[in-house]
Design a protein around this motif. Structure first.
Motif, PDB file in Angstrom:
ATOM      1  N   ARG A  22      -6.572   6.223 -10.107  1.00 61.91           N
ATOM      2  CA  ARG A  22      -6.378   4.768 -10.106  1.00 61.91           C
ATOM      3  C   ARG A  22      -5.721   4.310  -8.804  1.00 61.91           C
ATOM      4  O   ARG A  22      -6.091   3.298  -8.215  1.00 61.91           O
ATOM      5  CB  ARG A  22      -5.495   4.340 -11.283  1.00 61.91           C
ATOM      6  CG  ARG A  22      -6.229   4.196 -12.601  1.00 61.91           C
ATOM      7  CD  ARG A  22      -5.245   3.902 -13.716  1.00 61.91           C
ATOM      8  NE  ARG A  22      -5.908   3.700 -14.987  1.00 61.91           N
ATOM      9  CZ  ARG A  22      -6.173   2.499 -15.524  1.00 61.91           C
ATOM     10  NH1 ARG A  22      -5.807   1.390 -14.914  1.00 61.91           N
ATOM     11  NH2 ARG A  22      -6.780   2.404 -16.678  1.00 61.91           N
ATOM     12  N   TYR A  97       2.346   5.627  -8.634  1.00 62.16           N
ATOM     13  CA  TYR A  97       1.571   4.680  -9.440  1.00 62.16           C
ATOM     14  C   TYR A  97       2.218   4.509 -10.811  1.00 62.16           C
ATOM     15  O   TYR A  97       2.590   5.489 -11.454  1.00 62.16           O
ATOM     16  CB  TYR A  97       0.133   5.183  -9.614  1.00 62.16           C
ATOM     17  CG  TYR A  97      -0.784   4.185 -10.290  1.00 62.16           C
ATOM     18  CD1 TYR A  97      -1.481   3.241  -9.544  1.00 62.16           C
ATOM     19  CD2 TYR A  97      -0.939   4.173 -11.675  1.00 62.16           C
ATOM     20  CE1 TYR A  97      -2.319   2.317 -10.152  1.00 62.16           C
ATOM     21  CE2 TYR A  97      -1.767   3.248 -12.300  1.00 62.16           C
ATOM     22  CZ  TYR A  97      -2.455   2.321 -11.522  1.00 62.16           C
ATOM     23  OH  TYR A  97      -3.272   1.399 -12.127  1.00 62.16           O
ATOM     24  N   MET A  99       1.451   2.461 -14.538  1.00 65.47           N
ATOM     25  CA  MET A  99       0.436   1.712 -15.289  1.00 65.47           C
ATOM     26  C   MET A  99       0.845   0.242 -15.395  1.00 65.47           C
ATOM     27  O   MET A  99       2.022  -0.070 -15.603  1.00 65.47           O
ATOM     28  CB  MET A  99       0.270   2.303 -16.690  1.00 65.47           C
ATOM     29  CG  MET A  99      -0.496   3.617 -16.705  1.00 65.47           C
ATOM     30  SD  MET A  99      -2.222   3.451 -16.163  1.00 65.47           S
ATOM     31  CE  MET A  99      -2.971   2.849 -17.676  1.00 65.47           C
ATOM     32  N   PRO A 100      -0.159  -0.665 -15.284  1.00 64.41           N
ATOM     33  CA  PRO A 100       0.138  -2.095 -15.214  1.00 64.41           C
ATOM     34  C   PRO A 100       1.152  -2.597 -16.247  1.00 64.41           C
ATOM     35  O   PRO A 100       2.097  -3.301 -15.902  1.00 64.41           O
ATOM     36  CB  PRO A 100      -1.228  -2.736 -15.417  1.00 64.41           C
ATOM     37  CG  PRO A 100      -2.183  -1.747 -14.846  1.00 64.41           C
ATOM     38  CD  PRO A 100      -1.602  -0.389 -15.137  1.00 64.41           C
ATOM     39  N   ARG A 103       4.853  -2.091 -15.565  1.00 59.67           N
ATOM     40  CA  ARG A 103       5.430  -2.616 -14.324  1.00 59.67           C
ATOM     41  C   ARG A 103       6.404  -3.750 -14.637  1.00 59.67           C
ATOM     42  O   ARG A 103       6.458  -4.252 -15.750  1.00 59.67           O
ATOM     43  CB  ARG A 103       4.310  -3.142 -13.414  1.00 59.67           C
ATOM     44  CG  ARG A 103       3.410  -2.020 -12.930  1.00 59.67           C
ATOM     45  CD  ARG A 103       2.215  -2.563 -12.166  1.00 59.67           C
ATOM     46  NE  ARG A 103       1.228  -1.487 -11.989  1.00 59.67           N
ATOM     47  CZ  ARG A 103      -0.039  -1.678 -11.648  1.00 59.67           C
ATOM     48  NH1 ARG A 103      -0.488  -2.892 -11.408  1.00 59.67           N
ATOM     49  NH2 ARG A 103      -0.850  -0.653 -11.528  1.00 59.67           N
TER      50      ARG A 103
ATOM     51  N   ASP B 233      -6.052  -3.162 -11.393  1.00 62.48           N
ATOM     52  CA  ASP B 233      -5.357  -3.309 -10.104  1.00 62.48           C
ATOM     53  C   ASP B 233      -6.074  -4.292  -9.193  1.00 62.48           C
ATOM     54  O   ASP B 233      -5.444  -5.064  -8.473  1.00 62.48           O
ATOM     55  CB  ASP B 233      -5.224  -1.954  -9.427  1.00 62.48           C
ATOM     56  CG  ASP B 233      -4.166  -1.088 -10.087  1.00 62.48           C
ATOM     57  OD1 ASP B 233      -3.065  -1.599 -10.324  1.00 62.48           O
ATOM     58  OD2 ASP B 233      -4.458   0.085 -10.373  1.00 62.48           O
ATOM     59  N   TYR B 243      -5.081 -11.039 -14.727  1.00 60.29           N
ATOM     60  CA  TYR B 243      -4.280  -9.823 -14.839  1.00 60.29           C
ATOM     61  C   TYR B 243      -3.158 -10.009 -15.862  1.00 60.29           C
ATOM     62  O   TYR B 243      -2.959  -9.199 -16.761  1.00 60.29           O
ATOM     63  CB  TYR B 243      -3.707  -9.501 -13.462  1.00 60.29           C
ATOM     64  CG  TYR B 243      -2.731  -8.344 -13.405  1.00 60.29           C
ATOM     65  CD1 TYR B 243      -3.169  -7.036 -13.484  1.00 60.29           C
ATOM     66  CD2 TYR B 243      -1.362  -8.571 -13.246  1.00 60.29           C
ATOM     67  CE1 TYR B 243      -2.275  -5.975 -13.410  1.00 60.29           C
ATOM     68  CE2 TYR B 243      -0.462  -7.527 -13.169  1.00 60.29           C
ATOM     69  CZ  TYR B 243      -0.916  -6.222 -13.255  1.00 60.29           C
ATOM     70  OH  TYR B 243      -0.037  -5.186 -13.181  1.00 60.29           O
ATOM     71  N   LEU B 247      -2.492  -8.161 -19.687  1.00 63.91           N
ATOM     72  CA  LEU B 247      -1.289  -7.468 -20.144  1.00 63.91           C
ATOM     73  C   LEU B 247      -0.720  -8.083 -21.425  1.00 63.91           C
ATOM     74  O   LEU B 247      -0.170  -7.392 -22.270  1.00 63.91           O
ATOM     75  CB  LEU B 247      -0.213  -7.499 -19.057  1.00 63.91           C
ATOM     76  CG  LEU B 247      -0.559  -6.792 -17.746  1.00 63.91           C
ATOM     77  CD1 LEU B 247       0.637  -6.800 -16.803  1.00 63.91           C
ATOM     78  CD2 LEU B 247      -1.011  -5.363 -17.991  1.00 63.91           C
TER      79      LEU B 247
END
Lengths: 161, 442
Positions: A22, A97, A99-100, A103, B233, B243, B247
């Protein structure tokens, strides 16, 4: 949900590999010179690369963020000698990295701090991070973590149109 | 069907040389009056505004009633990037509706802007001339960046109709649809098919209105949006709004496509691409009891209304005037700007937008809502002043009004201004100054 930050083992490989891939795809968004290999080839190369790092703890550090068995973050650094400069050793972060959905809650910062501690144990008194120049999110992240620009890496194709 | 409208529009647009013009609104008794309207008199007005600052310009010029219809022509109707010149007839049409239904003086303003920065600059540069900016037909995600930056930078309302107008009408329809089926917005599972300008804004509005983002599932051409999708991303870099929704939504971690998303859902809002056949009957059949289906693609909805009904949908809405329950942004923007302009609002807040949706819903409810009447029709003229009143009152309550107004004051005011505009056009036609055309519409 608790997230445990620890050094990686070979058991982490499949998930860990996915996160590194990723990251490579994210990097490719910033510059055509960071275009990645075809998927299967990329996967093979990355697997070998991570395996080496996990197995050689003196020269590498591979950290993972483990959320109840799920790998949600990875950081890989090389311990390098600095021939001309002091301090003589640096921890060089190349892969990082998260994972979204993990974050924006301080996990990245915690991982950096833990990496700094472990790299210092391996003799590195400087931590360096490498990322695409246009990745403004990374610029902001590292600046906030008290990093500063140290060297520039400029690139172009050897043959110009 | 459409061919007939194409032919007429071409012929008449050429015959009339466009659709709008500028007409003075003061009497001119003779050329001597130019000394009032122009030099030397006008110098005093200019001085007055220089002393009084921007706010004085709303008192002494047409600024209080003027809106720029600003576009780069990068996503016009379903035609794509046709460029600014080709977008002009569409912006003229918008200006015409602004005047006819809202009494607003709107100026079509296609600009040759290459990127977000140029578009934002265009907005900043024209701000002094207008009381508001209506962004129109700008491609996504550019439109989100432009809207956010201009909303932040300008002291006049900035609105992107393709996002907010459609989202407001959708919310209005959904409020009443939920009343009919007896469900609460906080509990329902909502599926949004198509993750473009309007559905992204709709998602945010529904959340603001009380929907639980975890019960919402968004589906785009790559399938269900979720936090672990491979393209996340890329979205983070290019489309922070999408985005963010990836989430926040889909708490159950559904994966797959429209079929999987609809399984057990209460509400479907599709704003994707022209159907039929985008949404299948058997998918609707797998929804929860009393499904609510909004199929908003134009010119053909994602599923025909009768198909959706046959599959068990209790309430169906589309974007079309020839079916019941038309979700149409023309029900929204003329009135929202009427209210915002009259209050000299500095912004159109999300709360003002929700107030407009609630007023639309209330209006229909007072007349008796049914499966085939969840939202007022365009013919119900008197809904516009009411919406304007709700918007102005909310602006006042929130402290964004330069000129505070109560609901009652603005209701009277807006009714007067809108009927004035209707009557003026009628008298121009009756007086023969605007020629009537023959035939065509039958």
């Amino acid at each position: 949900m608790s997230v445990n930050i620890r050094e990686a083992t070979m058991d982490d490989m499949p998930q860990l590999l996915d996160l590194v891939l990723r990251l490579k795809r994210l990097n490719a968004e910033f510059d055509p010179l960071l275009k990645t290999l075809p998927d299967d080839e990329l996967r093979k190369v990355a697997e070998e690369y991570i395996k080496t790092a996990i197995e050689d703890r003196a020269r590498y550090l591979v950290l993972v963020a483990d959320a109840d068995g799920k790998i949600v973050g990875v950081l890989k650094a090389d311990v390098r000698n600095r021939i001309f400069y002091v301090p003589r050793k640096e921890g060089y972060i190349i892969e990082f990295y998260v994972m979204p959905e993990y974050r924006r809650r301080g996990l990245g910062r915690t991982m950096i701090d833990e990496a700094a501690r472990l790299l210092r144990e391996r003799g590195a008194d400087v931590i360096v991070a490498e990322f695409p120049a246009l990745n403004q999110i990374a610029v902001n992240f590292y600046s906030k973590a008290d990093f500063r620009p140290l060297l520039y890496i400029y690139a172009r194709e050897s043959q110009q149109p | 069907m459409a061919e007939k409208w194409y032919e007429l529009a071409l012929r008449l647009s050429k015959f009339y040389g466009g659709k709008i013009m500028v007409v003075p609104k003061v009497p001119i008794r003779g050329l001597k009056d130019f000394a009032i309207w122009y030099t030397p008199g006008v110098a005093a007005v200019s001085e007055k505004i220089k002393e009084g600052g921007a706010d004085a310009s709303f008192e002494y010029t047409w600024r209080w009633n003027s809106v720029a219809v600003l576009t780069d022509g990068s996503r016009v109707l379903g035609l794509g990037n046709v460029g600014p010149e080709a977008s002009l007839p569409v912006m003229e049409g918008k200006a015409l509706i602004f005047k006819y239904l809202g009494g607003v003086d709107a100026v079509p303003l296609p600009v040759r802007a290459m990127d977000v920065d140029e578009m934002v600059n265009a907005g900043k540069m024209v701000e002094p001339a207008f009381g508001g900016i209506n962004l129109e037909d700008i491609e996504s995600p550019k439109c989100f960046h432009v809207l956010e930056r201009l909303r932040e930078a300008l002291q006049i309302p900035v609105w992107h109709d393709d996002q907010q107008g459609t989202a407001t009408a959708t919310l209005a329809g959904l409020i009443n649809a939920l009343k009919i089926v007896g469900k609460n917005i906080r509990d329902v599972g909502i599926v949004l098919v198509g993750v473009g300008a309007s559905n992204i804004r709709t998602a945010y509005m529904l959340i603001k209105y009380g929907a639980d983002p975890r019960n919402m599932v968004l589906v785009d051409s790559a399938g269900i949006l979720h936090a672990e999708r491979e393209d996340l991303d890329k979205l983070m870099l290019e489309h922070p709004w999408k985005y963010d929704l990836a989430l926040k939504t889909n708490g159950e971690r559904k994966r797959g496509g429209i079929r999987e998303a609809l399984n057990g859902a209460d509400v479907l809002i599709a704003a994707s691409r022209p159907g039929p056949g985008i949404i299948r009957k058997e998918w609707i059949a797998n929804m929860n009891k009393d499904p609510i289906v909004f199929a908003l693609a134009n010119p053909v909805p994602e599923i025909w209304p009768w198909e959706a009904k046959e599959a068990g949908a209790r309430i169906v809405a589309t974007g079309r005037s020839d079916f019941p329950n038309q979700i149409n942004n023309s029900l929204v923007f003329p009135a929202v700007f009427r209210g915002a302009l009259d209050a000299r609002a500095r912004a159109i807040t999300d709360e003002m937008t929700i107030a407009a949706a609630e007023e639309l819903a209330n209006y229909a409810e007072e007349r008796g809502i049914r499966e085939d009447y969840i939202i007022p029709t365009m013919e119900e003229w008197d809904v516009f002043p009411r919406e304007a009143a709700a918007v102005a009152a909310k602006a006042t309550e929130q402290g964004v009004a330069r000129r505070p107004l109560t609901y009652k004051e603005e209701l009277r005011n807006a009714t007067e201004l809108i009927s004035l505009s209707l009557n003026m056009l009628r008298s121009l036609v009756e007086g023969g100054f605007i020629k009537m055309f023959n035939g065509g519409i039958d």
